[in-house]
Design a protein around this motif. Structure first.
Motif, PDB file in Angstrom:
ATOM      1  N   VAL A 247      57.212  28.907  97.383  1.00 15.01           N
ATOM      2  CA  VAL A 247      57.207  29.123  98.832  1.00 15.01           C
ATOM      3  C   VAL A 247      58.604  29.500  99.325  1.00 15.01           C
ATOM      4  O   VAL A 247      58.753  30.397 100.161  1.00 15.01           O
ATOM      5  N   SER A 248      59.625  28.824  98.813  1.00 15.94           N
ATOM      6  CA  SER A 248      60.997  29.145  99.219  1.00 15.94           C
ATOM      7  C   SER A 248      61.360  30.579  98.845  1.00 15.94           C
ATOM      8  O   SER A 248      62.025  31.285  99.606  1.00 15.94           O
ATOM      9  N   GLU A 249      60.907  31.015  97.671  1.00 16.12           N
ATOM     10  CA  GLU A 249      61.165  32.395  97.246  1.00 16.12           C
ATOM     11  C   GLU A 249      60.438  33.395  98.141  1.00 16.12           C
ATOM     12  O   GLU A 249      60.983  34.448  98.499  1.00 16.12           O
ATOM     13  N   LEU A 250      59.210  33.062  98.523  1.00 14.45           N
ATOM     14  CA  LEU A 250      58.468  33.921  99.455  1.00 14.45           C
ATOM     15  C   LEU A 250      59.178  34.011 100.795  1.00 14.45           C
ATOM     16  O   LEU A 250      59.281  35.094 101.390  1.00 14.45           O
ATOM     17  N   GLU A 251      59.682  32.889 101.263  1.00 17.09           N
ATOM     18  CA  GLU A 251      60.405  32.880 102.535  1.00 17.09           C
ATOM     19  C   GLU A 251      61.689  33.705 102.436  1.00 17.09           C
ATOM     20  O   GLU A 251      62.045  34.429 103.368  1.00 17.09           O
TER      21      GLU A 251
END
Length: 479
Positions: free
Chosen positions: A255-259
């Protein structure tokens, strides 16, 4: 309590009692657990692939329908429909003109309401298009129905591939991304097989069934986790990813990478003007050009007409049904190979074989057309067109057909995926429309043999282009 608030509250409770799965557990994921988890992902993608069965049913309808109209052109309302050569071409090309509008609309709608809701909306133009076509009293109404079906097809391509690319694990994304093409092939086969027995107007109503089945299945689909992230619904995305990735995956990191990849600075139409994005759009658009000018859709949609013109020994409609069955095998090959060989090599192999088949087909037609009246050599070689057409379509389904649609989503981050994909597919749709509409004029200008040589030369150029310009996306995170 709203659905989102309920899910967040439920997630907090799981985190408190240690069952939320937010951290990576020690050890390797058991094989049985991994199989079951990936099986759930496959099942979800197969539900989306039902939309592509609907799309496939619309694509090949002209092949059996035109043959049916030639035998009996009466309508259900007591009139008669007579199609000239240009109008026969339009039964295929107008579909793609509608796809152009559908893709542009979906580029906005998919980004606003999500992948799942956009897919649900598509049942309306699918059913409306088939009903209008089936009840058409004249040629203009029939062509309007085909245009509306094209709108549905454009929306399917944008919403469906975005969902399929964003949902599964990276390790099986290529396999899953080939399933929509498998759906298209099954839809092709469904229409052609029924069209062999059913008149063109009844075929329209039967062709609407896959869309209705798909609509029911959408109520069992989740939203795309990537879409949830860019809409700020982080907790829902985490909860969904924990179900999809399992308790051994670090979903917080995903999720952090997507953000990170979808910050506000990289969103919106302005991001489409970045140099790297423009370059990628250009590459994908060229892949669509090579697909169409390599003859893939022309041969797929006008199979019966092409085989009849080349003097194939078997009934063209029967061969069309056989070809549809073999294309299923070709697409299954793509499911296996896309995550083993990669997108780039699948493209190269399929373009090379397509070029060879069409060069042979053109040579056969040229020699047969110019043979002396007393030369019966080619009477014993009428199987050649059938073999060339069959092999060309079979190997195109390994790369030429599925890969442009796959990379039109894989090449771009989530924040601009729908918009960038709509540009690529809209450009591809314009090329398709022009290619299909020019089928008869090009054949008249180049001769039948020259047309096939032209298609083969385009695929030969495609081999070189893929070696030089295509970026491999196998096993890479797409953001």
């Amino acid at each position: 309590m709203t659905e989102e608030a309920y899910e967040i509250d439920n997630l907090k409770k799981k985190d408190e009692d240690g069952s939320g799965g937010g951290k990576v557990e020690d050890g390797e994921e058991p094989r049985g657990e991994r199989r079951a988890r990936l099986g759930r992902q496959v099942w979800l993608v197969l539900q989306v692939a039902m939309a592509y069965v609907s799309l496939g049913a619309t694509l090949t309808w002209p092949s059996p329908a035109i043959s049916s109209l030639s035998a009996d052109n009466s309508t259900l309302v007591g009139t008669e429909i007579v199609l000239n050569s240009a109008e026969k071409d339009m039964t295929g090309s107008l579909l793609y003109l509608g796809t152009l509008f559908g893709a542009w609309a979906a580029g906005w709608v998919v980004g606003k309401v999500g992948r799942r809701r956009s897919l649900q909306f598509l049942v309306v133009p699918y059913v409306a298009g088939w009903v209008i076509t089936g009840l058409a009293p004249n040629t203009p109404i029939l062509l309007i129905g085909r245009f509306i079906l094209g709108v549905a097809g454009g929306g399917t391509t944008i919403a469906g591939y975005a969902f399929v690319i964003e949902l599964p694990d990276v390790s099986i994304r290529g396999n899953m991304a080939a399933l929509p093409t498998l759906g298209v092939v099954f839809g092709n086969l469904y229409t052609v097989a029924l069209g062999y027995y059913v008149p063109w107007h009844y075929l329209c109503f039967l062709a609407s069934f896959p869309a209705l089945i798909f609509f029911i299945s959408t109520f069992f689909l989740p939203e795309s986790p990537s879409f949830l992230v860019i809409k700020g619904r982080r907790q829902q995305a985490l909860q969904l990813l924990r179900r999809l990735r399992g308790k051994y995956a670090n979903v917080e990191e995903e999720v952090s990478e997507l953000e990170r990849r979808n910050t506000l600075g990289s969103a919106g139409w302005r991001a489409l003007l970045e140099r790297d994005i423009i370059k990628r759009i250009g590459v994908v658009t060229m892949l669509f050009f090579l697909m169409q000018m390599g003859g893939n859709f022309v041969i797929m949609i006008y199979t019966a007409r092409i085989l009849e013109n080349t003097g194939a020994a078997m009934d063209p409609d029967a061969v069309t049904a056989i070809v549809g069955t073999l294309r299923v095998a070709g697409t299954m090959g793509a499911v296996i190979l896309l995550d083993r060989l990669g997108r780039r090599y699948c493209l190269i192999i399929s373009h090379a074989i397509n070029a060879t088949c069409l060069a042979l087909l053109g040579t056969y037609v040229y020699l047969a057309d110019n043979a002396a009246p007393d030369d019966d050599t080619f009477r014993n070689l009428t199987w050649v067109p059938t073999v060339c057409v069959t092999l060309a379509l079979f190997f195109c389904d390994l790369g030429v057909h599925p890969v442009p649609f796959i990379v039109s989503s894989e090449y771009f981050p989530t924040a601009i995926r729908a918009s960038a994909s709509s540009i690529c597919i809209s450009a591809g749709t314009i090329i398709t429309f022009v290619t299909l509409q020019l089928y008869s004029p090009m054949q008249s200008f180049l001769t039948q043999a020259g047309l096939y040589w032209c298609y083969g030369a385009t695929s030969l150029f495609g081999v070189i282009f893929c070696l030089v310009a295509v970026i491999e996306t196998k096993g890479k995170a797409v953001g």
